[in-house]
Design a protein around this motif. Structure first.
Motif, mmCIF file in Angstrom:
data_model
loop_
_atom_site.group_PDB
_atom_site.id
_atom_site.type_symbol
_atom_site.label_atom_id
_atom_site.label_comp_id
_atom_site.label_asym_id
_atom_site.label_seq_id
_atom_site.Cartn_x
_atom_site.Cartn_y
_atom_site.Cartn_z
ATOM 1 N N TRP A 202 1.095 -1.228 -0.054
ATOM 2 C CA TRP A 202 -0.048 -0.166 0.049
ATOM 3 C C TRP A 202 0.855 1.363 -0.056
ATOM 4 O O TRP A 202 0.431 2.261 -0.572
ATOM 5 C CB TRP A 202 -0.982 -0.027 1.283
ATOM 6 N N GLU A 239 -10.708 3.398 -2.178
ATOM 7 C CA GLU A 239 -10.122 3.166 -1.038
ATOM 8 C C GLU A 239 -11.286 2.097 -0.145
ATOM 9 O O GLU A 239 -11.060 1.095 0.443
ATOM 10 C CB GLU A 239 -9.715 4.238 0.058
ATOM 11 N N LYS A 243 -10.869 -1.561 1.253
ATOM 12 C CA LYS A 243 -11.325 -1.903 2.735
ATOM 13 C C LYS A 243 -12.071 -3.039 2.688
ATOM 14 O O LYS A 243 -11.986 -4.032 3.545
ATOM 15 C CB LYS A 243 -11.839 -0.640 3.362
ATOM 16 N N LEU A 248 -6.696 -2.982 2.698
ATOM 17 C CA LEU A 248 -6.518 -1.487 3.577
ATOM 18 C C LEU A 248 -7.070 -1.578 4.700
ATOM 19 O O LEU A 248 -8.307 -1.985 4.809
ATOM 20 C CB LEU A 248 -7.150 -0.488 2.472
ATOM 21 N N THR A 253 -6.143 7.862 4.778
ATOM 22 C CA THR A 253 -4.695 7.542 4.410
ATOM 23 C C THR A 253 -4.081 8.761 3.525
ATOM 24 O O THR A 253 -4.612 9.581 3.372
ATOM 25 C CB THR A 253 -4.499 6.340 3.438
#
Length: 620
Positions: A202, A239, A243, A248, A253
């Motif tokens: 990441w 994102e 997730k 993530l 972030t």
């Protein structure tokens, strides 16, 4: 589950326990036990070999030759085959075999290493190229009996230099979703394999997206800022998808922060563009001129009437008050006489007007663009011009004196009397600019709420923003003066300004009477940012590789640098470490702070205990 895999794991677990228990006996030196240990090692290595072999069958990379130069053509040879990997007797389903192999690798402690190697290849040959090359895409195919294949392809030659954020997110999600459904949707202990891979890729992947995509998506015009909300939403959705697959973790972030902070990035980008344009104009030839007549007017943009003026106008109408002066100034009173000016000066004024026009109605960050209109670049050039003239005036008269007619040849025309005037003019101009920059730095730091109560989120955000703005201002100034000022003057000037900032920070911290452990941690983080990024503002030369020398010499130009570094150490130090650094008034801490200052710091950082009292007695 394949018989060799299941049997191997069970055999290894049982025998490891038996051998470990036998080693505690008095008979642990028996040859039989030694033979069992050797056999256990052999079988363990055999198991690891078979697991590694099975992993190679499940995850097959096809890569270009290492001798081939990296580029679009070489990436078109990249393929990843995720084999279904059924055993010869077909006793296990693909998913069962995959789980078996991954869990066995985890038990043997080899899974993390294999996933790390896999992540490095994935980043280098697939994820990063998809971000960097607009014409590159990924094709996912299901091949009968072979598994799922991900291959990079070039659908069409793109004229665009960069992909849009939406295109990048779509390509990356296609790869990651395929990996999740065919390889990574497996729990290893309390974590999914996708979470393990996410931790490895990441940070580097998000940096690549920021520097190769989002950076170039920042609008160049303030009117386009509203449309950028689409990019922010796309980033949020990206994102969110990561997730859901557990690639993530956490709420916020750097990627999303970067997208949301578009106003600040727009201002920075606009500053750089205007600096380049202004520098080009100011270094163009002066003899290209335009005629200015008395009726010449700047094309000023039409601006809305300020609220204060509207109120005055309303009140005047309401009370029917009229004020007239029968004597009027001539319409030519404020006009320039007919003359010629440099075309570059006229264009520079137009650039200033355009920049001001864009700043009207913009956010606070965007208004930072207006700082350019103070032209620190011009102040530096004016300083240089005066010093250049003063330098040559010292010897000009002596050089020509013998060849001049009387009475000039008798020593009258030496021009030396003009030198102090030019030097004073250059110094005054530059010092005035330095005072402006100092005032702006202190103004920015005044918004940090004295760096107190940083455990409050609003206070910490304000302090963090103030520090970032100070670093931003210094970096912008460093760029403006780069290759303009003499290196010695540049370093002294930047050192003086950085010293102003850190002196103010030191002063505010030393005034704090109570610093909780959380406050201390936040203060340390903010100060560490200055320590890491402060030296990077020293870029006097255009050749980047030559600036390292000056960045390493920061203590020579920033008087309080050592004091600041010592303070940062104390913020995270224990009582004993502080006493050790004081070293009876002979240590590095004693060189930078007085005993009373150190005692005040100790009282602020530590609770009133017997240990604190003992430490205070040692600071004298």
């Amino acid at each position: 589950m394949p018989s060799w895999c299941a049997t191997g794991i069970i055999w290894h677990k049982k025998n490891t326990c038996v051998v470990d228990s036998l080693k505690g006996w008095k008979t642990s030196q028996l040859p039989l036990l030694s033979a069992l240990s050797s056999e256990l090692t052999v079988q363990r290595e055999n198991l690891i070999y078979h697991l590694g072999d099975e992993w190679k069958r499940l995850v097959i990379w096809s890569l270009p030759s290492s001798k081939e130069p990296a580029g679009l053509k070489s990436f078109l040879k990249v393929k990843l085959n995720l084999s279904h990997g059924c055993t010869k007797d077909g006793e296990a389903k693909p998913t069962a075999l995959l789980r078996c192999v991954l869990q066995a690798l985890a038990i043997q402690g080899d899974l993390q290493h294999k996933i790390k190697l896999f992540s490095q290849v994935l980043l280098k040959t697939m994820l990063k190229p998809l971000v960097m090359y607009p014409s590159l895409s990924v094709r996912v195919t299901e091949q009968q009996g072979e598994g799922t294949v991900l291959a990079l392809q070039c659908l069409e030659e793109s004229n665009k230099e960069r992909s849009t954020p939406s295109q990048v997110y779509s390509k990356l999600l296609l790869v990651l979703r395929t990996l999740y459904s065919h390889l990574l949707d497996v729990s290893i202990g309390d974590k999914k394999l996708s979470a393990i891979l996410g931790e490895l890729i990441w940070e580097e992947m998000s940096k690549c997206i920021i520097h190769e995509c989002l950076l170039y998506s920042i609008p160049t015009n303030s009117s386009q800022l509203e449309k950028y909300n689409t990019v922010i939403k796309e980033t949020e959705e990206f994102e969110k998808s990561l997730k859901e697959m557990e690639f993530l973790q956490g709420d916020s972030t750097d990627l999303l922060k970067y997208a949301r902070d578009v106003n600040c990035h727009f201002a920075s980008k606009k500053c750089k563009d205007v600096i380049v344009a202004a520098r080009k104009l100011m270094t163009s030839k002066m003899h290209n001129t335009v005629k200015i007549t008395p009726d010449y007017k700047l094309r000023l943009p039409k601006l809305p009437v300020p609220a204060s003026e509207l109120k005055v106008k309303h009140d005047t109408t309401k009370n029917e008050i009229t004020m007239e002066n029968k004597k009027q100034l001539s319409p030519w009173s404020m006009c320039l006489p007919a003359c010629r000016i440099s075309e570059s000066v006229q264009q520079l004024m137009e650039l200033a007007l355009n920049t001001l026009s864009e700043a009207v109605g913009s956010s606070t960050q965007c208004k930072d663009v207006c700082n350019l209109l103070k032209f620190p670049h011009l102040a530096a050039i004016q300083h240089n011009n005066c010093m250049y003239l003063a330098h040559h005036l010292l010897t000009l008269g002596h050089h020509f004196r013998a060849h001049l007619p009387q009475p000039l040849s008798e020593g009258v025309a030496t021009f030396v009397d003009m030198v102090p005037g030019f030097r004073k003019l250059g110094a005054q101009c530059f010092l005035a600019q330095m005072n402006v920059q100092r005032a702006e730095l202190l103004e920015r730091l005044s918004t940090a709420h004295n760096f107190s109560n940083l455990d409050d989120e609003d206070n910490y955000i304000a302090a963090s923003k103030a520090v970032r703005q100070v670093i931003h201002q210094l970096k912008q100034l460093g760029t403006v003066w780069q290759d303009v000022l003499p290196v010695s003057i540049y370093c002294k000037a930047m050192g003086n300004l950085l010293n102003t900032a850190i002196t103010e920070v030191i002063s505010k911290i030393m005034m704090l009477e109570d610093i909780s452990s959380e406050d201390g941690e936040h203060l340390h983080t903010l100060c560490q940012t200055i320590i890491e990024e402060g030296p990077l503002v020293f870029i006097p030369l255009a050749e980047e590789n030559k600036n390292k020398k000056y960045q390493e010499e920061v203590p020579l130009y920033v008087r309080k640098w050592s004091t600041f570094k010592e303070l940062v150490i104390v913020l995270r130090a224990s009582l004993q470490e502080i006493v050790d650094r004081w070293a009876d008034g002979k240590g590095p801490l004693a060189l930078e702070f007085s005993s009373s200052e150190v005692k005040n710091l100790i009282r602020a950082l530590f609770q009133n205990t017997e240990r604190r009292a003992v430490a205070l007695t040692k600071i004298r």
